[in-house]
Design a protein around this motif. Structure first.
Motif, PDB file in Angstrom:
ATOM      1  N   CYS A  23      -2.460 -19.340  62.697  1.00 43.38           N
ATOM      2  CA  CYS A  23      -3.785 -19.417  62.074  1.00 43.38           C
ATOM      3  C   CYS A  23      -3.858 -20.605  61.144  1.00 43.38           C
ATOM      4  O   CYS A  23      -2.848 -21.004  60.560  1.00 43.38           O
ATOM      5  N   LEU A  25      -5.649 -20.422  58.475  1.00 45.72           N
ATOM      6  CA  LEU A  25      -5.852 -19.847  57.147  1.00 45.72           C
ATOM      7  C   LEU A  25      -4.709 -18.874  56.846  1.00 45.72           C
ATOM      8  O   LEU A  25      -3.902 -18.556  57.733  1.00 45.72           O
ATOM      9  N   ARG A  26      -4.690 -18.379  55.618  1.00 48.38           N
ATOM     10  CA  ARG A  26      -3.680 -17.396  55.203  1.00 48.38           C
ATOM     11  C   ARG A  26      -4.385 -16.329  54.362  1.00 48.38           C
ATOM     12  O   ARG A  26      -4.080 -16.172  53.182  1.00 48.38           O
ATOM     13  N   CYS A  27      -5.341 -15.627  54.948  1.00 52.73           N
ATOM     14  CA  CYS A  27      -6.137 -14.693  54.149  1.00 52.73           C
ATOM     15  C   CYS A  27      -5.229 -13.694  53.425  1.00 52.73           C
ATOM     16  O   CYS A  27      -4.264 -13.190  54.010  1.00 52.73           O
ATOM     17  N   TYR A  29      -5.494 -10.688  52.692  1.00 51.34           N
ATOM     18  CA  TYR A  29      -5.372  -9.319  53.209  1.00 51.34           C
ATOM     19  C   TYR A  29      -4.673  -9.276  54.554  1.00 51.34           C
ATOM     20  O   TYR A  29      -4.472  -8.219  55.132  1.00 51.34           O
ATOM     21  N   CYS A  30      -4.355 -10.447  55.090  1.00 50.46           N
ATOM     22  CA  CYS A  30      -3.841 -10.489  56.455  1.00 50.46           C
ATOM     23  C   CYS A  30      -2.438 -11.079  56.539  1.00 50.46           C
ATOM     24  O   CYS A  30      -1.626 -10.612  57.329  1.00 50.46           O
ATOM     25  N   MET A  31      -2.137 -12.069  55.705  1.00 52.83           N
ATOM     26  CA  MET A  31      -0.857 -12.779  55.836  1.00 52.83           C
ATOM     27  C   MET A  31      -0.219 -13.017  54.481  1.00 52.83           C
ATOM     28  O   MET A  31      -0.911 -13.147  53.482  1.00 52.83           O
ATOM     29  N   GLY A  70      -4.333 -13.985  65.352  1.00 49.82           N
ATOM     30  CA  GLY A  70      -4.373 -15.331  64.818  1.00 49.82           C
ATOM     31  C   GLY A  70      -5.774 -15.956  64.932  1.00 49.82           C
ATOM     32  O   GLY A  70      -6.748 -15.244  65.032  1.00 49.82           O
ATOM     33  N   GLU A  71      -5.798 -17.272  64.877  1.00 48.54           N
ATOM     34  CA  GLU A  71      -7.098 -17.941  64.998  1.00 48.54           C
ATOM     35  C   GLU A  71      -7.231 -18.502  66.416  1.00 48.54           C
ATOM     36  O   GLU A  71      -6.584 -19.506  66.745  1.00 48.54           O
ATOM     37  N   ASN A  99     -12.356 -17.122  62.443  1.00 50.41           N
ATOM     38  CA  ASN A  99     -12.727 -17.394  61.052  1.00 50.41           C
ATOM     39  C   ASN A  99     -13.839 -18.445  60.992  1.00 50.41           C
ATOM     40  O   ASN A  99     -14.332 -18.762  59.923  1.00 50.41           O
ATOM     41  N   SER A 324      -2.746 -10.390  62.380  1.00 50.20           N
ATOM     42  CA  SER A 324      -2.642 -11.652  63.111  1.00 50.20           C
ATOM     43  C   SER A 324      -1.671 -11.519  64.285  1.00 50.20           C
ATOM     44  O   SER A 324      -1.729 -12.267  65.234  1.00 50.20           O
TER      45      SER A 324
HETATM   46 FE1  SF4 Z   1      -7.529 -14.759  58.100  1.00 50.99          FE
HETATM   47 FE2  SF4 Z   1      -7.993 -14.227  60.713  1.00 50.99          FE
HETATM   48 FE3  SF4 Z   1      -6.156 -15.973  59.969  1.00 50.99          FE
HETATM   49 FE4  SF4 Z   1      -5.750 -13.401  59.494  1.00 50.99          FE
HETATM   50  S1  SF4 Z   1      -5.876 -14.338  61.469  1.00 50.99           S
HETATM   51  S2  SF4 Z   1      -5.299 -15.123  58.106  1.00 50.99           S
HETATM   52  S3  SF4 Z   1      -7.854 -12.745  59.051  1.00 50.99           S
HETATM   53  S4  SF4 Z   1      -8.355 -16.135  59.572  1.00 50.99           S
END
Ligand code: SF4
Ligand code: SAM
Ligand code: SF4
Length: 328
Positions: A23, A25-27, A29-31, A70-71, A99, A324
């Motif tokens: 991904c 990003l590293r949200c 709540y997710c990673m 993932g993304e 995302n 993810s």
């Molecule tokens: Fe955020 Fe989606 Fe990446 Fe998880 S997989 S970190 S929710 S963008």
């Protein structure tokens, strides 16, 4: 065409396909901040392997597929996969969960390739907070992506919001009011204890009943009947173009109407989000096994699909993989 029904008389016609666990990003709540160790590229199913599996699944009655990660937009040549899936007889609906950061560049190409709809995860409407929650994302890229998806006709664009107490729950009202001015579908999803054990707590988590109560203080909510709404319950404010959805992953179970299987990016069929039981289809796909073997594995995944699964009653969540890895 054979529609597969499981032991509990649920018709399984929906496959969620994760194409990567990586991904951009590293949200929170997710990673974890440093991300997770990604699956090696050679272990990922190729687009050809995914397409073959979906061909067999479509013959068994799968009608809808959703691409996730993932993304998913971070994996190269996604339009090629969408086109291949679109050519499969029986597949009626191809959607994507993202995302949104790369949608500005990709929405039109994806729509031309045959993508029908997108869901975009967006947890704040304030740039600084968005950056903190996503650990580095630029809100403007996400908003531009949403606008481009609308222009490309990837409708309805659904926005997935995870309200977390003390982090973004003060935006519940603002997100809801977007549906008065736009045709967006704003869906509030309960925060689940996956990939975020340090952050998740019973205090941080907000049940959809509470979210809905707060939203209904802004105006009466009329139920919207969706043909197949899956786990979401939909409403709208009087005369509003947009729709508000509530997804109770923890409090109200939707297991009795669960119609889905998941495919992880490394080729495992996962019959239930919250159960670690998986069936590895990659060896069959890679060893030139005939379609009837792929079909047997798909039927087996349906056969072992549990009647229900509750994370609400669990005391430890240590076995749950981050979203993810599973595909959300
Ligand atoms: Fe955020 Fe989606 Fe990446 Fe998880 S997989 S970190 S929710 S963008
Ligand atoms: N990267 C894409 C995205 O963010 O939309 C697709 C993959 S993401 C894992 C899929 C969905 O899982 C997103 O809507 C995300 O908000 C949700 N998700 C991830 N972790 C979650 C958690 N702990 N609780 C509830 N939903 C979660
Ligand atoms: Fe389906 Fe498992 Fe989710 Fe229940 S918990 S709705 S069976 S995936």
């Amino acid at each position: 065409m054979d529609l597969i029904t499981d032991k509990y008389k649920r018709v399984i016609d929906y496959l969620r396909i994760s194409i990567t666990d990586r991904c951009n990003l590293r949200c929170i709540y997710c990673m974890p901040p440093g991300g997770i160790r990604p699956i090696e590229h050679k272990s990922l199913l190729s687009y050809e392997e995914i397409t073959r599996l979906v061909e067999v699944a479509a013959r068994l009655g799968v009608r809808k597929v959703r691409i996730t990660g993932g993304e998913p937009l971070a994996r190269k040549n996604l339009p090629f996969l969408i086109e291949s899936l679109g050519r499969i007889a029986g597949i009626e609906d191809i959607s994507l969960t993202t995302n949104g950061l790369l949608l500005k560049q990709l929405a039109r190409t994806l729509a031309s390739a045959g993508l029908n709809r997108v869901n975009v995860s967006l947890d704040s409407l304030y740039p600084e907070r968005y950056r903190r929650i996503t650990r580095g994302g630029d809100l403007h890229d996400a908003l531009d992506g949403i606008a481009e998806a609308e222009k490309a006709g990837l409708l309805p664009v659904k926005i997935n919001v995870i309200p977390m107490r003390g982090i973004n729950d003060d935006e519940i009202e603002e997100f809801s009011l977007l549906t008065r001015d736009t045709a967006l579908h704003v869906r509030f999803i309960e925060f689940m204890p996956t990939g975020s054990r340090d952050l998740w707590s019973r205090d941080r988590y907000i049940a959809t009943d509470e979210i809905r109560e707060r939203v209904s203080e802004l105006g009466a909510l009329t139920p919207v009947r969706a043909r197949k709404s899956g786990p979401a319950r939909y409403f709208r404010f009087n005369g509003a173009p947009g729709v508000i959805g509530f997804i109770s992953a923890i409090t109200h179970h939707f297991c009795e109407s669960c119609n889905r299987l998941r495919l992880t990016s490394d080729g495992k069929l996962r019959p239930c989000l919250f159960s670690e039981t998986e069936i590895d289809v990659k060896p069959a796909l890679r060893s030139g096994a005939p379609d009837r073997e792929i079909e047997r594995l798909l039927r087996l995944a349906v056969e072992i699909k549990p009647e229900r699964h509750s994370i609400a009653s669990q005391h430890t969540f240590d076995h749950l993989k981050p979203m993810s890895k599973i595909g959300g």
